[in-house]
Design a protein around this motif. Structure first.
Motif, PDB file in Angstrom:
ATOM      1  N   PHE A  71       0.804  -1.221   0.000  1.00  0.00           N
ATOM      2  CA  PHE A  71       0.000   0.000   0.000  1.00  0.00           C
ATOM      3  C   PHE A  71       0.839   1.274   0.000  1.00  0.00           C
ATOM      4  O   PHE A  71       0.365   2.323  -0.406  1.00  0.00           O
ATOM      5  CB  PHE A  71      -0.907   0.036   1.238  1.00  0.00           C
ATOM      6  CG  PHE A  71      -1.802  -1.162   1.403  1.00  0.00           C
ATOM      7  CD1 PHE A  71      -2.603  -1.603   0.367  1.00  0.00           C
ATOM      8  CD2 PHE A  71      -1.845  -1.856   2.607  1.00  0.00           C
ATOM      9  CE1 PHE A  71      -3.427  -2.713   0.524  1.00  0.00           C
ATOM     10  CE2 PHE A  71      -2.662  -2.960   2.781  1.00  0.00           C
ATOM     11  CZ  PHE A  71      -3.457  -3.386   1.732  1.00  0.00           C
ATOM     12  N   VAL A  72       2.062   1.191   0.517  1.00  0.00           N
ATOM     13  CA  VAL A  72       2.885   2.387   0.718  1.00  0.00           C
ATOM     14  C   VAL A  72       4.218   2.254  -0.014  1.00  0.00           C
ATOM     15  O   VAL A  72       4.988   1.336   0.255  1.00  0.00           O
ATOM     16  CB  VAL A  72       3.148   2.626   2.218  1.00  0.00           C
ATOM     17  CG1 VAL A  72       4.057   3.832   2.426  1.00  0.00           C
ATOM     18  CG2 VAL A  72       1.838   2.818   2.976  1.00  0.00           C
ATOM     19  N   LYS A  73       4.487   3.153  -0.945  1.00  0.00           N
ATOM     20  CA  LYS A  73       5.756   3.162  -1.689  1.00  0.00           C
ATOM     21  C   LYS A  73       6.084   1.804  -2.312  1.00  0.00           C
ATOM     22  O   LYS A  73       7.236   1.406  -2.377  1.00  0.00           O
ATOM     23  CB  LYS A  73       6.905   3.599  -0.773  1.00  0.00           C
ATOM     24  CG  LYS A  73       6.817   5.036  -0.300  1.00  0.00           C
ATOM     25  CD  LYS A  73       8.060   5.401   0.496  1.00  0.00           C
ATOM     26  CE  LYS A  73       8.070   6.865   0.845  1.00  0.00           C
ATOM     27  NZ  LYS A  73       9.299   7.245   1.591  1.00  0.00           N
ATOM     28  N   LYS A  74       5.052   1.085  -2.730  1.00  0.00           N
ATOM     29  CA  LYS A  74       5.203  -0.246  -3.340  1.00  0.00           C
ATOM     30  C   LYS A  74       5.835  -1.258  -2.384  1.00  0.00           C
ATOM     31  O   LYS A  74       6.399  -2.264  -2.815  1.00  0.00           O
ATOM     32  CB  LYS A  74       6.014  -0.156  -4.640  1.00  0.00           C
ATOM     33  CG  LYS A  74       5.371   0.747  -5.690  1.00  0.00           C
ATOM     34  CD  LYS A  74       6.191   0.793  -6.958  1.00  0.00           C
ATOM     35  CE  LYS A  74       5.536   1.716  -7.991  1.00  0.00           C
ATOM     36  NZ  LYS A  74       6.316   1.802  -9.240  1.00  0.00           N
ATOM     37  N   LYS A  75       5.721  -0.974  -1.085  1.00  0.00           N
ATOM     38  CA  LYS A  75       6.277  -1.858  -0.058  1.00  0.00           C
ATOM     39  C   LYS A  75       5.142  -2.501   0.743  1.00  0.00           C
ATOM     40  O   LYS A  75       4.092  -1.888   0.970  1.00  0.00           O
ATOM     41  CB  LYS A  75       7.198  -1.080   0.898  1.00  0.00           C
ATOM     42  CG  LYS A  75       8.356  -0.377   0.205  1.00  0.00           C
ATOM     43  CD  LYS A  75       9.327  -1.355  -0.425  1.00  0.00           C
ATOM     44  CE  LYS A  75      10.527  -0.639  -1.036  1.00  0.00           C
ATOM     45  NZ  LYS A  75      11.439  -1.557  -1.713  1.00  0.00           N
ATOM     46  N   SER A  76       5.380  -3.723   1.207  1.00  0.00           N
ATOM     47  CA  SER A  76       4.359  -4.458   1.957  1.00  0.00           C
ATOM     48  C   SER A  76       4.189  -3.903   3.358  1.00  0.00           C
ATOM     49  O   SER A  76       5.172  -3.743   4.098  1.00  0.00           O
ATOM     50  CB  SER A  76       4.749  -5.938   2.038  1.00  0.00           C
ATOM     51  OG  SER A  76       4.772  -6.519   0.759  1.00  0.00           O
ATOM     52  N   VAL A  77       2.961  -3.616   3.718  1.00  0.00           N
ATOM     53  CA  VAL A  77       2.649  -3.130   5.064  1.00  0.00           C
ATOM     54  C   VAL A  77       1.388  -3.814   5.588  1.00  0.00           C
ATOM     55  O   VAL A  77       0.561  -4.297   4.819  1.00  0.00           O
ATOM     56  CB  VAL A  77       2.442  -1.590   5.101  1.00  0.00           C
ATOM     57  CG1 VAL A  77       3.697  -0.847   4.698  1.00  0.00           C
ATOM     58  CG2 VAL A  77       1.273  -1.177   4.221  1.00  0.00           C
ATOM     59  N   LEU A  78       1.286  -3.847   6.894  1.00  0.00           N
ATOM     60  CA  LEU A  78       0.084  -4.324   7.579  1.00  0.00           C
ATOM     61  C   LEU A  78      -0.642  -3.119   8.155  1.00  0.00           C
ATOM     62  O   LEU A  78      -0.011  -2.253   8.777  1.00  0.00           O
ATOM     63  CB  LEU A  78       0.470  -5.286   8.707  1.00  0.00           C
ATOM     64  CG  LEU A  78       1.115  -6.605   8.270  1.00  0.00           C
ATOM     65  CD1 LEU A  78       1.965  -7.185   9.390  1.00  0.00           C
ATOM     66  CD2 LEU A  78       0.049  -7.606   7.848  1.00  0.00           C
ATOM     67  N   ILE A  79      -1.942  -3.048   7.936  1.00  0.00           N
ATOM     68  CA  ILE A  79      -2.748  -1.953   8.488  1.00  0.00           C
ATOM     69  C   ILE A  79      -3.853  -2.577   9.334  1.00  0.00           C
ATOM     70  O   ILE A  79      -4.641  -3.378   8.828  1.00  0.00           O
ATOM     71  CB  ILE A  79      -3.373  -1.089   7.376  1.00  0.00           C
ATOM     72  CG1 ILE A  79      -2.278  -0.511   6.475  1.00  0.00           C
ATOM     73  CG2 ILE A  79      -4.210   0.039   7.985  1.00  0.00           C
ATOM     74  CD1 ILE A  79      -2.802   0.185   5.246  1.00  0.00           C
ATOM     75  N   SER A  80      -3.880  -2.222  10.604  1.00  0.00           N
ATOM     76  CA  SER A  80      -4.860  -2.822  11.504  1.00  0.00           C
ATOM     77  C   SER A  80      -6.277  -2.543  11.029  1.00  0.00           C
ATOM     78  O   SER A  80      -6.538  -1.542  10.354  1.00  0.00           O
ATOM     79  CB  SER A  80      -4.679  -2.290  12.930  1.00  0.00           C
ATOM     80  OG  SER A  80      -5.117  -0.950  13.017  1.00  0.00           O
ATOM     81  N   ARG A  81      -7.177  -3.436  11.389  1.00  0.00           N
ATOM     82  CA  ARG A  81      -8.586  -3.304  10.981  1.00  0.00           C
ATOM     83  C   ARG A  81      -9.156  -1.959  11.447  1.00  0.00           C
ATOM     84  O   ARG A  81      -9.933  -1.329  10.730  1.00  0.00           O
ATOM     85  CB  ARG A  81      -9.388  -4.461  11.589  1.00  0.00           C
ATOM     86  CG  ARG A  81     -10.819  -4.547  11.079  1.00  0.00           C
ATOM     87  CD  ARG A  81     -11.501  -5.787  11.613  1.00  0.00           C
ATOM     88  NE  ARG A  81     -11.640  -5.740  13.049  1.00  0.00           N
ATOM     89  CZ  ARG A  81     -11.426  -6.766  13.871  1.00  0.00           C
ATOM     90  NH1 ARG A  81     -11.052  -7.924  13.379  1.00  0.00           N
ATOM     91  NH2 ARG A  81     -11.589  -6.648  15.166  1.00  0.00           N
ATOM     92  N   GLU A  82      -8.751  -1.519  12.628  1.00  0.00           N
ATOM     93  CA  GLU A  82      -9.254  -0.259  13.179  1.00  0.00           C
ATOM     94  C   GLU A  82      -8.719   0.945  12.412  1.00  0.00           C
ATOM     95  O   GLU A  82      -9.394   1.971  12.267  1.00  0.00           O
ATOM     96  CB  GLU A  82      -8.859  -0.139  14.666  1.00  0.00           C
ATOM     97  CG  GLU A  82      -9.509  -1.162  15.594  1.00  0.00           C
ATOM     98  CD  GLU A  82      -8.918  -2.568  15.460  1.00  0.00           C
ATOM     99  OE1 GLU A  82      -9.600  -3.529  15.853  1.00  0.00           O
ATOM    100  OE2 GLU A  82      -7.774  -2.695  14.964  1.00  0.00           O
ATOM    101  N   PHE A  83      -7.487   0.835  11.933  1.00  0.00           N
ATOM    102  CA  PHE A  83      -6.837   1.939  11.226  1.00  0.00           C
ATOM    103  C   PHE A  83      -7.196   2.003   9.749  1.00  0.00           C
ATOM    104  O   PHE A  83      -7.016   3.033   9.100  1.00  0.00           O
ATOM    105  CB  PHE A  83      -5.316   1.774  11.351  1.00  0.00           C
ATOM    106  CG  PHE A  83      -4.670   2.787  12.249  1.00  0.00           C
ATOM    107  CD1 PHE A  83      -5.060   2.890  13.569  1.00  0.00           C
ATOM    108  CD2 PHE A  83      -3.674   3.626  11.775  1.00  0.00           C
ATOM    109  CE1 PHE A  83      -4.476   3.813  14.403  1.00  0.00           C
ATOM    110  CE2 PHE A  83      -3.084   4.555  12.607  1.00  0.00           C
ATOM    111  CZ  PHE A  83      -3.483   4.651  13.924  1.00  0.00           C
TER     112      PHE A  83
END
Length: 227
Positions: A71-83
């Protein structure tokens, strides 16, 4: 620097970190900010054990803990369900993929892949590539770029991994990624569906990160989310 120093060894601990920070990159992305790589022991990566963070990455979306994707700068990230609603309000679009395509903002390949994923939520990457007619080696880059495009606009997420098996049902080769639309994953995992204005989302994110991060981290986060 990040105001909280993490060091974890179990998936359950990783879940707590994701819930606390809201946004957790897989590898270092933001200066002096935690990543799954930086808070875990190198020896456990790719070990195939229950302590392997590489296996955890696909478990987060399966368990509904966090959305996962580049999602960010073509890099893998985890985004919490709340966020997720906050980040989606900033990085995502209020317009459909089809409308953006008609307005010249989305590639034809991205529209095609999004349509196929919408028709078969949780589709295996190998199946998706075949159905899109992009199995040829020279089309791999086009395929990969279209997936990156859709993840960057938060239209799709990685929903898990699927093992490659032979005719006998035995594991045979590397596991592949599967994809779902963000809307489908959000609905199934009871993500807050209320519409959040971009300015409100930015305000909430800024307040959260200011309590967690120092100046260098904040500088990068402000640039990523245009806070």
């Amino acid at each position: 620097m990040c105001l909280i120093d993490y060091k974890i060894s179990t998936y359950e601990e990783a879940v707590q970190v994701v819930k606390e920070v809201g946004l957790l990159p897989l590898s270092p992305l933001i200066p002096h900010y935690p990543s799954l790589d930086s808070i875990t022991s190198k020896e456990h990566w790719y070990s195939g054990s229950e302590f392997d963070p590489w296996l955890w990455r696909a478990q987060f979306p399966v368990d509904g803990v966090a959305a996962y994707g580049k999602f960010v700068k073509k890099k893998s990230v985890l985004i919490s369900r709340e966020f997720l609603p906050l980040v989606s309000a900033i990085l995502g679009s209020q317009y459909s993929v089809a409308k953006r395509y008609n307005d010249g903002l989305v590639s034809r390949e991205a529209l095609e892949l999004f349509t196929l994923i919408s028709e078969e939520e949780g589709i295996d990457t190998r199946v998706l590539r075949a159905k899109a007619g992009m199995k040829d080696k020279e089309k791999k880059k086009v395929f990969d770029n279209a997936l990156l495009e859709l993840q960057g606009s938060m239209d799709i997420i990685v929903s898990g991994t699927k093992e490659k098996t032979n005719v006998s049902g035995e594991k045979n080769g590397w596991s592949s990624t599967s994809f779902e639309t963000l809307a489908f994953w959000s609905k199934n995992n009871h993500v807050d569906q209320r519409k959040i204005e971009t300015d409100e989302a930015k305000h909430e994110l800024k307040n959260h990160f200011e309590q967690l991060c120092g100046p260098e981290s904040m500088k990068a986060l402000v640039k990523i989310f245009k806070l």
